[in-house]
Write a protein that holds these residues in place. Sequence first.
Motif, PDB file in Angstrom:
ATOM      1  N   ASN A   1      45.494  38.354  29.845  1.00 31.72           N
ATOM      2  CA  ASN A   1      44.917  37.356  28.960  1.00 31.72           C
ATOM      3  C   ASN A   1      43.760  37.921  28.432  1.00 31.72           C
ATOM      4  O   ASN A   1      43.000  38.531  29.004  1.00 31.72           O
ATOM      5  CB  ASN A   1      44.909  36.105  29.538  1.00 31.72           C
ATOM      6  CG  ASN A   1      46.254  35.349  29.993  1.00 31.72           C
ATOM      7  OD1 ASN A   1      47.145  35.672  29.481  1.00 31.72           O
ATOM      8  ND2 ASN A   1      46.018  35.033  31.251  1.00 31.72           N
TER       9      ASN A   1
ATOM     10  N   ALA B   1      47.326  34.712  25.466  1.00 29.10           N
ATOM     11  CA  ALA B   1      48.307  35.750  26.300  1.00 29.10           C
ATOM     12  C   ALA B   1      48.089  37.145  25.604  1.00 29.10           C
ATOM     13  O   ALA B   1      48.334  37.219  24.426  1.00 29.10           O
ATOM     14  CB  ALA B   1      49.611  35.195  26.354  1.00 29.10           C
TER      15      ALA B   1
ATOM     16  N   SER C   1      53.184  36.891  30.709  1.00 26.52           N
ATOM     17  CA  SER C   1      51.928  36.379  30.352  1.00 26.52           C
ATOM     18  C   SER C   1      51.906  35.236  29.563  1.00 26.52           C
ATOM     19  O   SER C   1      51.247  34.360  29.962  1.00 26.52           O
ATOM     20  CB  SER C   1      51.214  37.438  29.672  1.00 26.52           C
ATOM     21  OG  SER C   1      50.012  37.222  29.416  1.00 26.52           O
ATOM     22  N   THR C   2      52.874  35.032  28.755  1.00 27.69           N
ATOM     23  CA  THR C   2      53.154  33.920  27.781  1.00 27.69           C
ATOM     24  C   THR C   2      53.457  32.733  28.736  1.00 27.69           C
ATOM     25  O   THR C   2      52.862  31.435  28.556  1.00 27.69           O
ATOM     26  CB  THR C   2      54.070  34.119  26.565  1.00 27.69           C
ATOM     27  OG1 THR C   2      55.307  34.414  27.247  1.00 27.69           O
ATOM     28  CG2 THR C   2      53.456  34.926  25.626  1.00 27.69           C
TER      29      THR C   2
ATOM     30  N   ILE D   1      50.623  31.367  30.782  1.00 28.00           N
ATOM     31  CA  ILE D   1      49.492  30.472  29.928  1.00 28.00           C
ATOM     32  C   ILE D   1      50.117  29.043  29.430  1.00 28.00           C
ATOM     33  O   ILE D   1      49.307  27.947  29.441  1.00 28.00           O
ATOM     34  CB  ILE D   1      49.036  31.184  28.669  1.00 28.00           C
ATOM     35  CG1 ILE D   1      47.658  30.494  28.304  1.00 28.00           C
ATOM     36  CG2 ILE D   1      49.796  31.270  27.414  1.00 28.00           C
ATOM     37  CD1 ILE D   1      46.698  31.666  27.577  1.00 28.00           C
TER      38      ILE D   1
ATOM     39  N   SER E   1      50.591  31.457  21.973  1.00 26.60           N
ATOM     40  CA  SER E   1      50.330  31.696  23.013  1.00 26.60           C
ATOM     41  C   SER E   1      49.052  31.568  23.577  1.00 26.60           C
ATOM     42  O   SER E   1      48.505  32.647  24.216  1.00 26.60           O
ATOM     43  CB  SER E   1      51.017  32.929  23.653  1.00 26.60           C
ATOM     44  OG  SER E   1      52.436  33.066  23.522  1.00 26.60           O
TER      45      SER E   1
END
Lengths: 407, 407
Positions: free
Chosen positions: B43, B62, B75-76, B79, B108
């Motif tokens: 991030n 992200a 990662s998305t 978040i 994101s």
Amino acid sequence: MSKFDTYFLMNAEEVVEYVKEKLDIFDQAADLQCKEIGDGNLNYVFRVWDNNSDKSVIVKQAGATARISDDFKLSTERIKIESDVLQLEGVLAPGLVPIVYKYDDTMSCCSMEDLSDHVILRQALIEHQRFPLFADHISTFMVNTLLLTTDVVLEHKKKKSLVKNYINPELCEITEDLVFTEPFNNYNNRNDVFPLNLEWVTKELYEDKELHVEAAKLKFEFMTNAQALIHGDLHTGSVFIKSDSTKVIDPEFAFYGPIGYDVGNVIANLIFAWANADATIEDEEERLSYTAWLEKTIAEVVDMFNEKFLQAWKEHATEILAKEEGFDKWYLSTVMRDTAAVAGLELTRRTVGLAHVKDITAIADEQKRLRAERICISAAKNYIKQRETYQTGADFLNTLKEAAKAY
Amino acid sequence: MSKFDTYFLMNAEEVVEYVKEKLDIFDQAADLQCKEIGDGNLNYVFRVWDNNSDKSVIVKQAGATARISDDFKLSTERIKIESDVLQLEGVLAPGLVPIVYKYDDTMSCCSMEDLSDHVILRQALIEHQRFPLFADHISTFMVNTLLLTTDVVLEHKKKKSLVKNYINPELCEITEDLVFTEPFNNYNNRNDVFPLNLEWVTKELYEDKELHVEAAKLKFEFMTNAQALIHGDLHTGSVFIKSDSTKVIDPEFAFYGPIGYDVGNVIANLIFAWANADATIEDEEERLSYTAWLEKTIAEVVDMFNEKFLQAWKEHATEILAKEEGFDKWYLSTVMRDTAAVAGLELTRRTVGLAHVKDITAIADEQKRLRAERICISAAKNYIKQRETYQTGADFLNTLKEAAKAY
């Protein structure tokens, strides 16, 4: 384009058309007949058979009576869960569930193996029939469908995706209310207590505060313990049987819950069969012989489950910590603890709650029914309160026999 | 149409544009500046502030470095979970998490309250600062976010929809490996043991088969007990603090798990701060005064949690069986049992596992570090093995003090 591209509720004639178009079961030359054989609640069950062969099929469709209401959504969701779970169970425990030929999401219907040559186990037990292979079959079914869907065996991310897929709020709510709550406090005023036992039940269940706290603990265990993909309603009315074959049906209550919930339901419903036989078989020799067979079966279900569970653990465990010495036996002991508790809950709720079992209600002699119910509930209280002490089939039987002696 | 209708990774200039277009925080006349302040892993964290006012905002996006790989999806997803949970926690425990201004699924990214006037608690404790309100704040945070998301309080169908929404397989896998497994068997060969303690750790952890079985039990509890929406990573590095304010951040590990997992993490990380102070403060009077403050804080976290938990139960319980006399205290005792166990697991894994804490690694004197680690691990083993015996703050402290006396 097909007339089955949009949902509608089929009649028998349309089911024949549907089967010809969608299923690859019958020959071109088949002479098909169809009959609605369900008790037509939310779902409709059709049997289709060929007069020119021995082939047949069951088509179960979610009903449309309340099509635009929540009931329809509930009904279609149930048949989807039922189809999905039957297919998964068919892989895990081949031969022990009906084969699903096709699940049709558009038509909300499931086409599956016809089990008309089987009978419902509860009815057969009330008729005092014996099934020497039942304990073997049902213990295999439970070990395979339960242990093999736990984190002991399944890769944990895969297991979590199954947990997510089988979150089943509406059906779980029914269980939470009817099994874990109302039997102890008649909260929704839906209990249905045999009048001769009302005073006794009031004292033994409604006024036993210690028991209520145990019920609370067990209810939270049921709501939070995502242990295995359980059947969720594994009583003797969910089992089709004949001498050499056992088929578990109707898994629409399935979700990730405690393994003992299924095992306990089997034990409790065998005890109901025992109570029925004990109360209704006039001839003493015949009665003792049949109850002895049921006792043997109860003990075998527990003992075979235990044995097969440990064996399957050895063969299939993938989780590295599950292989630590002694962990398998500890885990199994917690399953037996939950089994005892749930056997107690099922014995209680089917005696005093909204949904009775015919094993008890069919006892015509009022004094004998009074006694049968007291045996079941007093055993139940022991199973719940002393649940940590049950491990073997003999442990379960001893409590039943002591309760029988006391009343 | 906006340039932010399709995902791209923003630079500082673009973040300023984004903030002007999407957020209603700054005046037209604002003179905005922006700086990337994160440590740029998956991030990116930007701080945007106005030179003409005291307004500022954090924008966390992200990363796109591995955009088409699984890492981007991870990662998305993280978040999104972080944003959702922060918003829910903000409702349950107002003032104790950063305010989320906007979560943007397309980009994101999550825009949230700037906490630059706070410091990270772990670092502040290593600098031997005191925060007299921390125990009060964190115990409120835990009671409100945890008890209020259980079946004790939430309507059970609503709770099940949250369970489903927060199934978090990837992040849970990290915990299952790093906290519950590897510290005890170095399975993936990723442990990082202080060389002077390697022999001792081999004996105390790797060769203690009884401990391994307890770790197995706890791992299964973590994987199956869908009790409350827990933070899942509630160590002192996840807390921003200043004298009058505590903000819990980074809930990307959140899922439905055991309440004790959060409480135990707080306790363990306060014990690490204690071990650091005990080993590094030269002046005896100052050392005793600061460790006494930490001891008071540890005890207060436990005791305030207990007290507020029972009070909140009285005020908010909706489940009818939860109101049975004595059930609240029994339930709390199981939370304290899990708290002790998790405190032990966290103390162990942060000492010998892949991810260390600075509290310990910053101890320069090798003999003092050796002692600090042995105190932590020997207390840990007691917390795990004797977990049923912990209830009050004093119980937790006694074990720490006994371990300190022994080394």
